[in-house]
Enzyme design. Structure first.
Site, mmCIF file in Angstrom:
data_model
loop_
_atom_site.group_PDB
_atom_site.id
_atom_site.type_symbol
_atom_site.label_atom_id
_atom_site.label_comp_id
_atom_site.label_asym_id
_atom_site.label_seq_id
_atom_site.Cartn_x
_atom_site.Cartn_y
_atom_site.Cartn_z
ATOM 1 N N CYS A 194 0.811 -1.222 0.000
ATOM 2 C CA CYS A 194 0.000 0.000 0.000
ATOM 3 C C CYS A 194 0.842 1.268 0.000
ATOM 4 C CB CYS A 194 -0.953 -0.039 1.182
ATOM 5 S SG CYS A 194 -1.882 -1.589 1.179
ATOM 6 N N HIS A 246 -3.111 7.773 5.991
ATOM 7 C CA HIS A 246 -3.290 6.427 5.433
ATOM 8 C C HIS A 246 -4.716 5.980 5.793
ATOM 9 C CE1 HIS A 246 -2.076 2.799 3.571
ATOM 10 N NE2 HIS A 246 -2.183 2.072 4.667
ATOM 11 N N GLU A 288 -1.787 5.317 13.670
ATOM 12 C CA GLU A 288 -1.446 6.506 12.879
ATOM 13 C C GLU A 288 -1.720 7.764 13.702
ATOM 14 O OE1 GLU A 288 -3.333 6.717 9.045
ATOM 15 O OE2 GLU A 288 -1.933 8.269 8.339
ATOM 16 N N LYS A 317 -10.031 7.662 1.910
ATOM 17 C CA LYS A 317 -10.438 6.259 1.734
ATOM 18 C C LYS A 317 -11.890 6.053 2.165
ATOM 19 C CE LYS A 317 -5.926 3.973 2.086
ATOM 20 N NZ LYS A 317 -4.991 5.063 2.451
ATOM 21 N N HIS A 371 -9.747 1.640 -0.359
ATOM 22 C CA HIS A 371 -8.289 1.559 -0.299
ATOM 23 C C HIS A 371 -7.772 1.070 -1.654
ATOM 24 C CE1 HIS A 371 -4.305 1.107 0.932
ATOM 25 N NE2 HIS A 371 -4.434 0.394 2.020
ATOM 26 N N PHE A 397 1.846 -3.426 3.925
ATOM 27 C CA PHE A 397 2.195 -4.742 4.492
ATOM 28 C C PHE A 397 3.666 -5.009 4.193
ATOM 29 C CE2 PHE A 397 -2.320 -6.748 4.088
ATOM 30 C CZ PHE A 397 -2.735 -6.024 5.185
#
Lengths: 412, 80
Positions: A163, A303, A314, A335, A340, A399
């Site tokens: 991502c 994010h 975050e 998002k 996403h 990830f």
């Protein structure tokens, strides 16, 4: 000589708009792009909704033969690249092609092509696997196809960091300009992960929201009732240009790519480091790289995936780095509207940050209803907010523990 | 549909060319804009459509519309 990098063109393909203009209008309206999956029958899956691109068309950009040889992720990248280059107003006949490159990534690549061809292999054996299988599937092929289409002969490759992919692509592209390898870079990311295997994999991880009864409320970053992310698809492409090169041709300059921060959590494959420690260092590094005081950051495009862990960590990371200033900034997660976009997230979200700077408006985080004590910042809930935006940071975390933050500034 | 028509239809579909371009003497690469991967895909489509196996050494010879038609006609006759 210090070379500065500016944004001179943008193209976007998202669930709420198939162009930058439509996307921006959708963001300001708080438009919701999430709905039942239509690409295939999702009946067997624990999550049956996503943020799909609607009425996708490549008419006038790709012919049937070209499109048949491209995965959906590449088709979307081609359309967004076309828009970005048109928007830049660049006359491609007049540029030095050796000094124009492409870095466009995809977190997964052509997963639909993989599934289709694997199906042929299972059913009919290896001799029925298409000769186009490999060049459709590989995640660098969008970068290759864009260079072929426009004759861009400078640096050319893809980045892959889940991502964070598009932010790494954009950061690398900016540095290629800064270091003199190129004057023009076409950069960003593209992703088309809404396939049976893509969905099954994320479902099995329990990473996705399963709010099937209310898909439109599923992507709710920073809200107490969030229960996972919503898959999106689309592409974001930016044209970056060396400042003097842009000035000489009288280009429209949207903003300046000012700082880049790349770090790793070195902690766990999927879980973020406690307190968002890796994110703290990536955001700090982007400000240091841009020689900017932290209290001059006005906006963070988070994010903000809408997973319990990401949003909590975050928030902790932003507070740890910015202290009291964290409460004075605007934060939002777009998002909430487009889902996403995985490897394309960093590109469409940097476009959001650039437009926030250009228009001095922060797009909202929609679906924000219930405050979470662990998420107590100003997430620009539900409606856009006007404010002067000089500097914005776009956060992406992937990830593997990849963190990539891009600092973008008003061009002055 | 005759064998000849079916072959032409496959070529039109796979190479994305107009039907009137697919003349008997048309060369896949020189006249119809195919590349080496396209020719592999064409042969694969012929195998699939006509239920035959085309060995690589034969496939190399199938470079024109005419060659494809005559090869497949011969192959089909043998099968009968």
């Amino acid at each position: 000589m210090h070379r500065r990098v500016v944004v001179t063109g943008m193209g976007a393909m998202t669930a709420i708009g198939n162009s930058v203009k439509a996307f921006w209008e959708g963001l300001l309206q708080g438009k919701n792009g999430v709905g039942p999956i239509t690409h295939f029958d999702p009946a067997q899956f624990s999550t049956r909704f996503a943020a799909e691109v609607k009425n996708f068309s490549f008419d006038g950009i790709l012919d049937v033969r070209e499109s048949n040889r491209m995965d959906r992720y590449t088709q979307m990248a081609m359309v967004a690249a076309h828009e970005a280059l048109q928007d830049s107003g660049m006359d491609l006949e007049k540029i030095d092609h050796d000094m124009a490159g492409v870095v466009v990534g995809s977190g997964i690549g052509g997963i639909q092509s993989f599934e289709t061809e694997h199906g042929k292999y299972i059913e009919k054996g290896p001799r029925r696997v298409s000769p186009y299988f490999v060049p459709q599937m590989i995640s660098d092929i969008a970068a290759g196809q864009i260079s072929i289409r426009y004759g861009l002969k400078g640096p050319n490759y893809a980045t892959v960091s889940a991502c964070a992919t598009a932010s790494h692509a954009i950061g690398d592209a900016a540095r290629l300009i800064k270091y003199g390898d190129a004057d023009i870079m076409v950069t960003g990311g593209s992703e088309a992960p809404i396939t049976p295997m893509g969905l099954a994999g994320f479902c099995s991880m329990k990473a996705l929201s399963s709010r099937n009864e209310e898909p439109g409320k599923a992507s709710r970053p920073f809200d107490r009732e969030r229960d996972g992310f919503v898959m999106g698809e689309g592409a974001g492409i930016l044209v970056l240009e060396e400042l003097e090169h842009a000035r000489k041709r009288g280009a429209n300059i949207y903003a300046e790519i000012r700082g880049i921060g790349f770090t790793a959590d070195a902690h766990h494959v999927t879980a973020p480091a406690p307190g968002g420690e890796g994110a703290v260092r990536a955001m700090r590094r982007s400000a240091e790289d841009g020689k900017l005081n932290l209290n001059e950051v006005d906006y963070i495009n988070a994010h903000g995936t809408s997973t319990p862990y990401n949003d909590k960590n975050e928030t902790a990371a932003i507070k740890a780095l910015f202290g009291d200033h964290a409460y004075k900034m605007n934060i939002s997660s777009t998002k909430s509207m487009i889902g996403h976009l995985l490897g394309a997230a960093g590109a469409v979200e940097l476009i959001v940050s650039v437009l926030a700077i250009k228009h001095n408006i922060i797009p909202p985080t929609i679906n924000y209803e219930f405050p979470d004590p662990e998420c107590d910042l100003n997430y620009t809930p539900n409606v856009p907010q006007e404010r002067r935006v000089r500097n914005a940071i776009s956060n992406t975390f992937g990830f593997g523990g990849h963190n990539a933050c891009i600092l973008v500034s008003k061009f002055e | 549909m005759s064998l000849e028509e079916k072959v032409k239809e496959i070529i039109v579909e796979k190479l994305g060319v107009a039907a009137d371009k697919v003349k008997e003497d048309a060369h896949f690469i020189e006249d119809l804009g195919a590349d080496s991967l396209d020719t592999v895909e064409l042969v694969m489509a012929f195998e699939e459509e006509f239920g035959v196996e085309i060995p690589d050494e034969d496939a190399q010879e199938i470079t024109t519309v005419k060659a494809a038609i005559s090869y497949l006609r011969k192959k089909m006759d043998q099968a009968d």
